[in-house]
Structures are given as C-alpha cells and as structure tokens.
Design an enzyme around this catalytic site. Structure first.
Site, short mmCIF file in Angstrom:
data_model
loop_
_atom_site.label_atom_id
_atom_site.label_comp_id
_atom_site.label_asym_id
_atom_site.label_seq_id
_atom_site.Cartn_x
_atom_site.Cartn_y
_atom_site.Cartn_z
N SER A 123 0.84 -1.19 0.00
CA SER A 123 0.00 0.00 0.00
C SER A 123 0.89 1.25 0.00
CB SER A 123 -0.95 -0.05 1.20
OG SER A 123 -1.96 0.91 1.08
N ASP B 182 -8.69 -4.71 -5.98
CA ASP B 182 -8.21 -3.94 -4.83
C ASP B 182 -9.02 -2.64 -4.71
OD1 ASP B 182 -6.74 -2.32 -3.01
OD2 ASP B 182 -4.91 -3.41 -3.51
N HIS C 254 -7.27 -5.85 -0.67
CA HIS C 254 -6.17 -4.89 -0.67
C HIS C 254 -4.90 -5.60 -0.26
CE1 HIS C 254 -4.06 -1.17 -0.51
NE2 HIS C 254 -3.95 -1.14 0.81
#
Length: 499
Positions: A217, A438, A466
């Site tokens: 991320s 995602d 995610h």
C-alpha cells in the site's frame, strides 16, 4: 477475526512524473549509531490487548536519526524497530525490511501480528520493520484528546448533501487546528522523503549493503521514493498494492471511490450467492444496507457507553472490504446492526481507526494526514473540492461522501512534491504486484507505477482485496518468495488467477 484483521492491516488510505533530482548518496563522515536490541515490551494484538508471551527470536530496538536532514542542529528523533531473526542463520541473506502501509500504520505492531504469514521468507531473512517518523513510538503525531478523536471519527457522511459536507469540512478544519497546536514541531518533517532517508540509515545500521524490502500500500510509495533516491542501494524490492504517486487529489478520490464501490458490489454478489442474511438479491441486500445506514443517521445504536453512528458503520464496512476473508464477518455485523446490535461494526471501525478497548487511539488517524499532506504541494480550492465531491457521490453516495474531504486544504504546513516523482532507472529489478479487485489502490495504479519506475516488472492478481501477498494466493506468494529468496524475476505480464 483477529487474524483476518491482521491480514487486512497489511493494507489500515496515480501521465508519469519523472524525477530530475540527483539521487541521494550516503553522506561522508556520517556515523550511523548501532542498534541496541532488547525485549519487546509493548506490542499489541489487533484487538488492543498485549500478547500473552514473547515469541523467541523477536527483539525490539531504536535508531536515532536527524529530525531535519538539512539542518542537524534541530535535534534528533528515535525510530522504534522490531526484528524477527531468520530461522536458518547459516543461510541468512540479510534483512528484509517491511512497511505495511497507511501511511501511519505501525510496522512494529503489524509485523508482530502478521509474522506467521512470512515464515517462508523468514527462513533466510531477518524480518525487520519500524514505526516511521511521526507514527506511534517514533515521535507519533497526536492531535487532540481521545474524546476529540471519538467525535471526529463518529461524524456522519450521509446524506450526501451540502449541509453534511460542510459539517465534514468544519471537522477537518478543527482537526487540522488541533494538529497545529499539538504537533507543530514535527509536522514539517514527517514526509516520505525523510522516511526514505531514515530507511537508508536503517539499512546501514543493519549492516546490509543493499536494501531488501517488501512494501505494501503506502509502503510502495515509500519503496519507490527510496529506489529513486538510492538506486545503487536497491536489493530485492517488492511493491504490493501500489499507489500511483503522480495522481491528483481528484484522480485519487474518484479512483478510490470507484474501487470501494466495486468491492462493495462484489461483496454483495458473493453474499447472495452463498445465501445472504442481508437480502435475497443484490438489489435487495444493497437497499437493506443503505436503509440501515440512513437509520443510523438519526438513531445511532448504543454499544456500551458508546454509540454506533452512520459514520462509524460506514468505516467498519469499508474496513472489511480490504480483505475478502472478512466478508462473512461483515455480513454478520451488518445483519446484527439491523437488529439493534452494533458491537461487531464498531469492532471493525475500531480496527481501522486504531481505537483500543480502553478508548485510547494509536496515531494512525493523525499520522495519515500528517504524511499525506506533506507529500503533496496540491491544495485544492473550494471549487475543485465541490466538483470532486459531486463526481464522487455520483459513483457512490456511500463512499463518495467520505473521499472528498480535502483535509490538506486546511493543513497547517506546506507540502512538496518530492514523493510524487519517482524514477528508479539504474537500480536492480523491482517487482510490482497489483490486484484487479483492490478497493484502496485500484489496479490501474500498478501498471502506472511500473512505467514510472522504469525498471520494474508487473505481477497481476486477479482476485479481491487490498494486498495480493496477504490474500494467501499460492501463485502470488510463490512468485514473490522466489524473487526475494532466489532473485528470480517473473516474466513480463504474468498474472495469477484467484484461488
């Protein structure tokens, strides 16, 4: 459920810009202090409770770094570290450094919680993570009291009207004022550029000639900035669930709104397919969820001495969309809330906001804007905020109302674009991993970041959630492990189907 949320936190939110800056070099004459390792005394589980015992091989430490690399006279800060020793020391490759995202997530707590997921990598690497500057134990940014944070996260985002939006803007302004009051010394130095410099100090202190790194991320942006600054120090680097640092505020808001709406619809379809407590069809289930949300606007549910507002319920829903494994729990949580029990949705919301059972918060909700706003010079005016908000609520009234707050417009320090320009040409090969489903880092950002880096290979995951490695997909994990352990770069355009 704790294990599901631990996996989901490997997440708790893109035309290519080419950097013309000269890469940083290791300053001559700088002595990196050695790390003093000792027992970990304050690790917490996802439910806010301390672990029952300390696992063998887990050590914590600190690294002292300058507050301002350009002005060392301003003093130093200490970065909190965690290390989990390699199980096969005779074949040890070095250290593998992690950043699990946020920005603002604690690397110390997350690695301790999720270490089992990386057992294969641990055979030959010491697993290392840290709380970045401005996060939790590393001079964490705190804005206001726990009561102030409760009021901030409880705020409703529905109905999608100008009145609701103005209340959100006022709350952002108040929050920014609290940050200025409580953290003004730190705020100018919290950005990703300085954290990348910290990470190079960490590499040197660990005794590694090259940085081996797994970023997820926001950790992908940090890794990309590091590779831009220190291309000759790049070892084996994996960037999973990538951010596109070049996107504008509007582009990011609309892409993430669309991503969460699509994940929500996928959740509803899966729920109906398996026999759904929320409704017999996707349309009926969606109508019942939205009916619940609007009911909570006027009549929040009592949960002990707290209340489940629509704002908290929406946060809990969004938190569960980060991981497909959390969907069954989300179905139960929504169904229970519809019957008057809100504790499960509050549990999900707290997992996202970093609230513990005792009412205290991690710095997640304060560190996030502190880092995000320093990382961009963009400050949208009222016209841009309004246009973005109107576009976002057309995509999703539920998620669009949350995404267009524009807190950086009220932020008390200026930002810069250092972390938005990446170009790692000349570094060792980098592996970028993007997921088609995602919600938080939409897939289109993966090929975009791959192009900007200039020397990266894209690995695609066809599934939901995610973060691809944390999904448990054996194909993804096998390719990532092979790259990190053996240096084997996958073929271009390779993809892994969902299990």
């Amino acid at each position: 459920m704790r294990h599901v949320l631990a996996a989901a936190t490997l997440a708790v939110s893109a035309t290519a810009c080419v950097s013309t800056a000269t890469p940083d070099t290791e300053p001559k004459g700088v002595v990196v202090d050695p790390i003093s390792w000792g027992p970990c005394t304050d690790i917490v589980r996802p439910d806010g409770e301390p672990p029952a015992r300390q696992e063998p091989g887990v050590r914590c430490g600190k690294l002292t770094v300058p507050l301002d690399y350009d002005n060392p006279d301003l003093g130093t800060i200490d970065l909190a570290l965690i290390k989990i020793a390699a199980t096969d020391q005779s074949r040890r490759l070095g250290s593998l450094v992690f950043n699990f995202g946020g920005p603002g997530g604690s690397g110390v707590d997350t690695l301790a919680q999720a270490a089992k997921m990386f057992d294969t990598l641990r055979t030959r690497y010491d697993l290392v993570s840290f709380d970045p500057r401005g996060v939790d134990r590393s001079s964490g940014v705190r804005c206001g009291s726990n009561a102030d944070m409760d009021a901030y996260v409880e705020l409703n985002t529905l109905p999608p009207t100008q009145k609701t939006r103005e209340a959100g803007r006022a709350a952002n302004q108040r929050f920014a004022e609290l940050c200025k009051r409580d953290a003004s010394r730190l705020l100018p130095y919290i950005g990703t550029g300085n954290t990348a410099r910290d990470m190079d100090r960490l590499r040197a202190a660990l005794g590694d000639a090259k940085l081996n790194y797994l970023g997820m991320s926001y950790g992908t942006q940090l890794g990309a900035v590091y590779a831009t600054k220190y291309p000759n120090k790049v070892g084996r680097v994996v960037l999973d669930a990538p951010l596109d640092p070049s996107v504008t505020f509007r582009q990011r808001t609309l892409a993430q709104t669309r991503g969460f709406q699509q994940a929500y619809e996928s959740f509803l379809k899966d729920c109906v397919k398996e026999g759904c407590e929320l409704g017999d069809t996707v349309k009926a289930a969606d109508a019942n969820v939205m009916r619940l949300m609007y009911k909570l606007v006027d009549k929040p549910l009592r949960v002990g001495n707290r209340r489940l507002t629509q704002g908290l319920a929406s946060t809990g829903l969004a938190a569960a969309l980060y991981s497909e494994g959390a969907w069954p729990f989300l179905e139960t949580a929504l169904a229970q809330a519809d019957k008057g029990r809100g504790d499960a949705l509050i549990y999900l919301a707290d997992s996202y906001t970093g609230r513990s059972k005792d009412g205290t918060y991690t710095t997640q909700m304060s560190s996030f804007p502190a880092i995000t706003c320093v990382d961009s010079a963009e400050r949208p005016d009222e016209g841009e905020l309004t246009r973005t908000w109107k576009e976002a609520i057309k995509i999703s009234p539920l998620f669009g109302s949350e995404g267009a707050g524009g807190i950086c417009t009220s932020w008390p320090v200026a930002g810069n674009n250092e972390a938005r320009k990446v170009n790692a040409k000349g570094s060792a090969p980098i592996l970028v991993v993007g997921g088609k489903g995602d919600p938080a880092t939409p897939y289109q950002w993966a090929p975009s970041l791959t192009r900007q880096l200039g020397n990266a290979t894209l690995l695609t995951y066809e599934g939901q959630g995610h973060g691809s490695y944390s999904s448990g997909n054996k194909c993804i994990q096998s390719m990532v492990n092979s790259f990190l352990l053996k240096g084997k770069v996958p073929n271009q355009d390779v993809a892994c189907a969902a299990a």
